[in-house]
Design a protein around this motif. Structure first.
Motif, PDB file in Angstrom:
ATOM      1  N   ILE A   1      38.454  42.897  43.674  1.00 24.40           N
ATOM      2  CA  ILE A   1      38.143  43.686  44.867  1.00 24.40           C
ATOM      3  C   ILE A   1      37.345  42.885  45.888  1.00 24.40           C
ATOM      4  O   ILE A   1      37.653  42.921  47.089  1.00 24.40           O
ATOM      5  CB  ILE A   1      37.370  44.961  44.455  1.00 24.40           C
ATOM      6  CG1 ILE A   1      38.237  45.811  43.530  1.00 24.40           C
ATOM      7  CG2 ILE A   1      36.962  45.758  45.683  1.00 24.40           C
ATOM      8  CD1 ILE A   1      37.468  46.836  42.745  1.00 24.40           C
ATOM      9  N   LEU A   2      36.313  42.154  45.430  1.00 24.48           N
ATOM     10  CA  LEU A   2      35.476  41.418  46.375  1.00 24.48           C
ATOM     11  C   LEU A   2      36.258  40.367  47.171  1.00 24.48           C
ATOM     12  O   LEU A   2      36.140  40.321  48.402  1.00 24.48           O
ATOM     13  CB  LEU A   2      34.298  40.768  45.642  1.00 24.48           C
ATOM     14  CG  LEU A   2      33.121  41.684  45.287  1.00 24.48           C
ATOM     15  CD1 LEU A   2      32.040  40.893  44.566  1.00 24.48           C
ATOM     16  CD2 LEU A   2      32.545  42.322  46.536  1.00 24.48           C
ATOM     17  N   PRO A   3      37.038  39.484  46.527  1.00 22.42           N
ATOM     18  CA  PRO A   3      37.809  38.524  47.335  1.00 22.42           C
ATOM     19  C   PRO A   3      38.765  39.192  48.313  1.00 22.42           C
ATOM     20  O   PRO A   3      38.962  38.693  49.425  1.00 22.42           O
ATOM     21  CB  PRO A   3      38.572  37.712  46.270  1.00 22.42           C
ATOM     22  CG  PRO A   3      37.752  37.837  45.043  1.00 22.42           C
ATOM     23  CD  PRO A   3      37.185  39.221  45.085  1.00 22.42           C
ATOM     24  N   TRP A   4      39.356  40.319  47.889  1.00 26.83           N
ATOM     25  CA  TRP A   4      40.279  41.011  48.807  1.00 26.83           C
ATOM     26  C   TRP A   4      39.524  41.541  50.020  1.00 26.83           C
ATOM     27  O   TRP A   4      39.981  41.411  51.156  1.00 26.83           O
ATOM     28  CB  TRP A   4      40.959  42.157  48.064  1.00 26.83           C
ATOM     29  CG  TRP A   4      41.945  42.899  48.909  1.00 26.83           C
ATOM     30  CD1 TRP A   4      41.765  44.096  49.536  1.00 26.83           C
ATOM     31  CD2 TRP A   4      43.261  42.474  49.249  1.00 26.83           C
ATOM     32  NE1 TRP A   4      42.888  44.444  50.244  1.00 26.83           N
ATOM     33  CE2 TRP A   4      43.821  43.465  50.076  1.00 26.83           C
ATOM     34  CE3 TRP A   4      44.015  41.343  48.924  1.00 26.83           C
ATOM     35  CZ2 TRP A   4      45.108  43.367  50.582  1.00 26.83           C
ATOM     36  CZ3 TRP A   4      45.302  41.249  49.437  1.00 26.83           C
ATOM     37  CH2 TRP A   4      45.831  42.248  50.249  1.00 26.83           C
ATOM     38  N   TRP A   5      38.375  42.143  49.791  1.00 28.38           N
ATOM     39  CA  TRP A   5      37.567  42.676  50.886  1.00 28.38           C
ATOM     40  C   TRP A   5      37.095  41.557  51.809  1.00 28.38           C
ATOM     41  O   TRP A   5      37.213  41.649  53.040  1.00 28.38           O
ATOM     42  CB  TRP A   5      36.371  43.428  50.291  1.00 28.38           C
ATOM     43  CG  TRP A   5      35.458  44.074  51.300  1.00 28.38           C
ATOM     44  CD1 TRP A   5      35.793  44.522  52.552  1.00 28.38           C
ATOM     45  CD2 TRP A   5      34.064  44.331  51.153  1.00 28.38           C
ATOM     46  NE1 TRP A   5      34.700  45.053  53.166  1.00 28.38           N
ATOM     47  CE2 TRP A   5      33.617  44.959  52.339  1.00 28.38           C
ATOM     48  CE3 TRP A   5      33.161  44.124  50.119  1.00 28.38           C
ATOM     49  CZ2 TRP A   5      32.294  45.356  52.524  1.00 28.38           C
ATOM     50  CZ3 TRP A   5      31.849  44.526  50.301  1.00 28.38           C
ATOM     51  CH2 TRP A   5      31.423  45.135  51.488  1.00 28.38           C
TER      52      TRP A   5
ATOM     53  N   SER B   1      30.262  48.612  51.374  1.00 28.47           N
ATOM     54  CA  SER B   1      31.656  48.819  51.733  1.00 28.47           C
ATOM     55  C   SER B   1      31.872  50.179  52.380  1.00 28.47           C
ATOM     56  O   SER B   1      32.605  50.299  53.367  1.00 28.47           O
ATOM     57  CB  SER B   1      32.528  48.685  50.479  1.00 28.47           C
ATOM     58  OG  SER B   1      33.871  48.973  50.760  1.00 28.47           O
ATOM     59  N   ALA B   2      31.240  51.218  51.824  1.00 34.65           N
ATOM     60  CA  ALA B   2      31.425  52.575  52.358  1.00 34.65           C
ATOM     61  C   ALA B   2      30.882  52.704  53.780  1.00 34.65           C
ATOM     62  O   ALA B   2      31.420  53.453  54.597  1.00 34.65           O
ATOM     63  CB  ALA B   2      30.748  53.592  51.446  1.00 34.65           C
TER      64      ALA B   2
ATOM     65  N   ALA C   1      35.984  50.709  48.884  1.00 34.53           N
ATOM     66  CA  ALA C   1      34.768  51.410  48.446  1.00 34.53           C
ATOM     67  C   ALA C   1      34.996  52.242  47.179  1.00 34.53           C
ATOM     68  O   ALA C   1      34.222  52.139  46.216  1.00 34.53           O
ATOM     69  CB  ALA C   1      34.232  52.279  49.589  1.00 34.53           C
ATOM     70  N   PRO C   2      36.050  53.070  47.107  1.00 34.72           N
ATOM     71  CA  PRO C   2      36.272  53.811  45.859  1.00 34.72           C
ATOM     72  C   PRO C   2      36.566  52.903  44.670  1.00 34.72           C
ATOM     73  O   PRO C   2      36.183  53.218  43.540  1.00 34.72           O
ATOM     74  CB  PRO C   2      37.479  54.697  46.198  1.00 34.72           C
ATOM     75  CG  PRO C   2      37.452  54.840  47.678  1.00 34.72           C
ATOM     76  CD  PRO C   2      36.963  53.517  48.164  1.00 34.72           C
TER      77      PRO C   2
END
Length: 433
Positions: free
Chosen positions: A43-47, A106-107, A179-180
């Motif tokens: 998730i982190l690299p994608w974000w 993120s949210a 975020a979810p």
């Protein structure tokens, strides 16, 4: 008589879990932590890539490698002085807190790559605190006679978690968003913490506190031993150069490649899941059969080169199916190559030097882990992701050929397990006094 299907879960595993509830709780913690950490690794690299592009993910990767270089030795002295269950609980609390902070950022849309790198560094510190305790507490929860069965059960569950983590994270990204998905990882880590509170306390090993000077002395002794054993010196040097190219090819270049193809976040999970599935297949079925047929030396060099070619194919892939197939093949080669010779090397090092040489090896890997992303960032300024990824794979394949020049490596890998114990001391007695 009709043939009976073998049970899905071997009876010896079920019997062990029934007689040792603490083992079941530890394995549950293992799987929950692994799925949560691997989910965040997707998730982190994608974000970061989506918000800041190649420059942001490069900065993040380099910073994380540098922070990890300092955190691991700073945390390690606690390993012999604390109750391992307390270590696990404290580390899991830190991991869950970092995941919650990342979810909040993120949210609220508060994206700042330096802040994310700092939080990821805190996450690495918490992981460095909890992971050694999780790995070593198993021997304190089961009887010596049950340890081989417990180790096989743990390896099977960890392999399953290694496949599920990226797949579930990718699905969460595709369905719900960043975020979810991070919230789900935080929930898994909190659940792991709750299970860890039911683990029995363990006694701390009696030892004197290890100061930084003692760690530095051990590290210098490990570096000296590596330098004075020609095969170890060559093996470490080749691994260092290979990781400069291999690390980014199985790390930061994967989300960049997925985004360059215009694919959704779920495809990043599928891509990393394919890589993990290849590792699982190579671990379970590949290494032993290939070694029996071709020998350890040929498998080590040959599959290393093939992994580089497979990663180059991932860079050239213009369709998602081809990317998944290339990463699956790369994972298979990686598992078979990395497992071959690992046991030999561990047995050959004198017992009292193993930690020192491992610390020195980890240090060189961390340095390579910082150099590789920095070079990728510089290359992406002038070239496309596909071009850089392909070159990195081919460079890895070329660097693996350096094993051909490592002194006595072919002789070493041809020896049987009964001949290899303490081999370094017998061959180089002046180094290991």
């Amino acid at each position: 008589m009709p043939l009976r299907r073998p049970p899905l879960i071997p009876a010896e595993f079920l019997a062990l879990l029934r007689t040792n509830p603490a083992l079941g709780r530890l394995l549950a913690v293992d799987v929950l932590v692994l799925v949560g950490e691997l989910g965040m690794a997707v998730i982190l690299p994608w974000w970061i890539t989506g918000q800041g592009g190649a420059a942001a993910i490069t900065t993040f990767s380099v910073t994380l490698a540098v922070v990890g270089f300092f955190i691991a030795p700073a945390v390690s002295p606690f390993g012999d002085r604390l109750c391992k269950t307390c270590q696990i609980r404290g580390g899991l609390g830190g991991l869950a807190l970092v995941a919650a902070l990342l979810t909040t950022l993120s949210a609220t849309g508060a994206f700042h790559v330096v802040t994310l790198a700092v939080l990821a560094g805190l996450q690495a510190g918490a992981a460095a605190f909890v992971d050694p305790a999780r790995e070593t507490v198993l021997a304190e929860l089961v009887a010596p006679a049950q340890l081989p069965t417990a180790l096989r059960l743990r390896k099977a569950l960890q392999a399953l978690g290694g496949v599920l983590g990226p797949l579930l994270a990718g699905a969460a990204l595709g369905v719900a968003g960043v975020a979810p998905a991070l919230e789900g990882c935080a929930g898994l880590l909190l659940f792991a913490l709750a299970v860890a509170w039911r683990l029995p306390r363990t006694a701390a090993a009696p030892s004197r506190p290890r100061a930084l000077g003692a760690w530095w002395g051990d590290l210098c002794a490990g570096l000296a031993a590596k330098w004075h054993v020609p095969m170890e010196r060559g093996w470490t040097a080749v691994n260092f150069i290979v990781w400069i190219f291999q690390g980014p090819a199985v790390g930061l270049l994967v989300p960049l490649k997925v985004q360059s193809l215009g694919l959704a976040g779920a495809w990043l999970g599928l891509s990393l899941g394919a890589l993990s599935l290849g590792v699982l297949l190579g671990s379970l079925f590949g290494a032993q059969r290939l070694v029996r047929r071709f020998g350890r030396y040929r498998v080590r060099v040959g599959l290393g080169c093939l992994e580089g070619v497979a990663l180059a194919a991932a860079g050239l892939a213009g369709a998602p199916g081809l990317l998944l197939a290339a990463l699956l093949a790369a994972g298979f080669c990686n598992a078979s190559m990395s497992l071959v010779g690992a046991t030999h090397r561990a047995l050959a090092i004198p017992r009292e030097y193993r930690v020192r040489l491992l610390a020195a090896g980890a240090m060189t890997t961390r340095v390579a882990g910082a150099i590789g992303p920095a070079l990728v960032g510089a290359a992406l300024v002038h070239h496309s992701v596909a071009h850089v990824y392909t070159v990195w794979g081919l460079m890895m394949a070329a660097c693996v050929l350096g094993f051909l020049a490592v002194p006595r490596l072919r002789e070493f890998l041809s020896l049987g397990h009964d001949e290899i114990a303490d081999w370094y001391r017998r061959q180089y007695p002046a180094v290991f006094r």
